[in-house]
Design an enzyme around this catalytic site. Structure first.
Site: not given
Ligand SMILES: Cc1cc2nc3c(=O)[nH]c(=O)nc-3n(C[C@H](O)[C@H](O)[C@H](O)COP(=O)(O)OP(=O)(O)OC[C@H]3O[C@@H](n4cnc5c(N)ncnc54)[C@H](O)[C@@H]3O)c2cc1C
Length: 397
Positions: A128-131, A246, A383-384
């Site tokens: 999955q290429g999202y993040s 998902e 979760n948030e």
């Molecule tokens: C084990 C693992 C597997 C993963 N696999 C994939 C994958 O296969 N493909 C893919 O595309 N991605 C994947 N991810 C990425 C995952 O989707 C992101 O880590 C996630 O969406 C959070 O983004 P971030 O890490 O950039 O954190 P950030 O977005 O930077 O968040 C940092 C903190 O700020 C809080 N925050 C941010 N915005 C808000 C808001 N609006 N309101 C309240 N709180 C907020 C968050 O809750 C978090 O606590 C994976 C992540 C992990 C840990």
């Protein structure tokens, strides 16, 4: 609750047990039991996948016309319960649980015809290429650039945290095709081959020592326009649709087994002349977790019922995702507490041991699983972020 199954359902359950006796070997059980991470290694995953495909049981959640099983809700419940109790491998969700349902809902006829059978057979393994490095929760800010050049897009940029990109041969991917309007506009959804020239994968190793996720780089990668799902610049709604699947759960049977195992193990841990299970504080935590698990199972069943009616999970899936992640973490915490220093001991799985997987206390996986499950409240949307979705789309705040 005393659940009685009809004669037909009991016969169905027996047929599952026979199938598992005949097909689930010790090596597969051991792989699942000793899996320290969230996802099982590709090698075992795909072996079990192919066995289920041969039997026609690999995609119970899919509509019958696309290769599903046509099982009713009770049959699906029985399937999940029996396979979990037997310690069967859990299959990777990226193809069967995410890309497939997305294609069924939004793919062209040609895409469905080509990709769905390959997902079912295991020929294609998806990531999955999202993040991206600067786009996680705020996914719509993604920047991976895709320039339309005739009959193909030219991709440049990077994706991160990509689970199993190092073994996948396909990726479903969100790309930026226009940055002049709102961030949600100008995103396009494409499917690409991981062996396309210009794709490179760098591993990211977790603190627990496991390798599940990666960073993927794109350097002038050509993706045919025919690999686009939905319209140019309109991939955002496809992306959100896929996320519902998902986040739609499916893991409570495994959590139930894990919790039962913690309970059984706690009964054998001596504390002050009694057992840990008899200690009020520990038992209260266990019982509270059990009650919450039952509530989550209800939500999961509602989502399964919606799926068997051909609907999508809806924003309720965010409740499921949030509660499921918390529960998974709590169970590993209880396992760690019950195991104490024994969590550090290596107790390899023995042939003939059919007890369920998921970091049993005192096994080699208790500690790494505890660490790996910390990520479950981040992966798939934090979760948030799920709470924000529930506030907006479920509660209408
Ligand atoms: C084990 C693992 C597997 C993963 N696999 C994939 C994958 O296969 N493909 C893919 O595309 N991605 C994947 N991810 C990425 C995952 O989707 C992101 O880590 C996630 O969406 C959070 O983004 P971030 O890490 O950039 O954190 P950030 O977005 O930077 O968040 C940092 C903190 O700020 C809080 N925050 C941010 N915005 C808000 C808001 N609006 N309101 C309240 N709180 C907020 C968050 O809750 C978090 O606590 C994976 C992540 C992990 C840990």
């Amino acid at each position: 609750m005393n659940v009685r199954f009809s004669t037909e359902h009991q016969a169905f359950r027996d047929s599952i047990r026979r199938f598992l006796d005949d097909n689930l070997d010790d090596e597969l059980r051991m792989a699942q039991r000793n899996c320290p991470g969230i996802f099982l290694d590709y090698e075992y995953n795909i072996r079990w996948h192919r066995i289920l495909h041969k039997q026609g049981w690999v995609a119970p959640a899919w509509p019958l016309e696309y290769g599903g099983t046509g099982w009713d809700l009770t049959q699906r419940y029985l399937w999940t319960r029996e396979t979990t109790l037997a310690g069967a491998p859990s299959l990777a969700p990226m193809g069967l649980g995410m890309c497939g349902p997305m294609l069924i809902g939004h793919g062209s006829e040609a895409q469905k015809r080509y990709y769905l059978p390959r997902i079912l057979s295991g020929e294609d393994y998806w990531c999955q290429g999202y993040s991206e490095p600067a786009s996680g929760s705020d996914l719509a800010s993604l920047k991976l650039n895709a320039r339309l050049e005739g009959d193909h897009y030219l991709l440049n940029g990077s994706k991160i945290w990509t689970t199993h990109a190092h073994v996948a041969n396909r990726m479903f991917c969100l790309v930026r095709t226009d940055d002049s309007g709102r961030p949600q506009q100008g995103i396009t959804f494409v499917l690409l081959d991981m062996d396309s020239p210009g794709v490179s994968v760098e591993p990211i190793v977790f603190a627990s020592g496991t390798h599940e996720v990666n960073q993927v780089f794109f350097d002038d990668v050509r993706v045919p326009v025919s690999n686009r799902v939905g319209a140019h610049n309109e991939g955002w709604s496809v992306a959100k649709y896929l996320l519902e699947f998902e986040r739609g759960g499916g893991g409570t049977a495994a959590q139930q087994s894990a919790l039962d195992r913690v309970r059984r193990f706690a009964a054998t841990v001596p504390v002050d002349g009694a057992s840990l299970l008899e200690q009020r504080a520990f038992k209260t935590q266990l019982d509270r977790t059990s009650i919450e698990l039952e509530a989550v199972q209800q939500t999961e069943l509602r989502i399964m019922a919606a799926l068997s009616r051909g609907q999508n999970p809806g924003p309720e899936s965010s409740i499921m995702k949030n509660l499921g992640a918390n529960l998974g973490q709590r169970i590993t915490e209880l396992a760690l507490e019950a195991a104490g220093v024994a969590a550090l001991a290596h107790q390899p799985w023995q042939a003939g041991d059919n007890s369920p997987p998921i970091g049993p206390p005192g096994s080699a996986t208790t500690f790494p699983r505890y660490f790996n499950l910390r990520a479950s409240s981040i992966a798939g949307g934090t979760n948030e972020v799920q709470k924000n979705i529930v506030a907006k789309l479920v509660l209408g705040l």
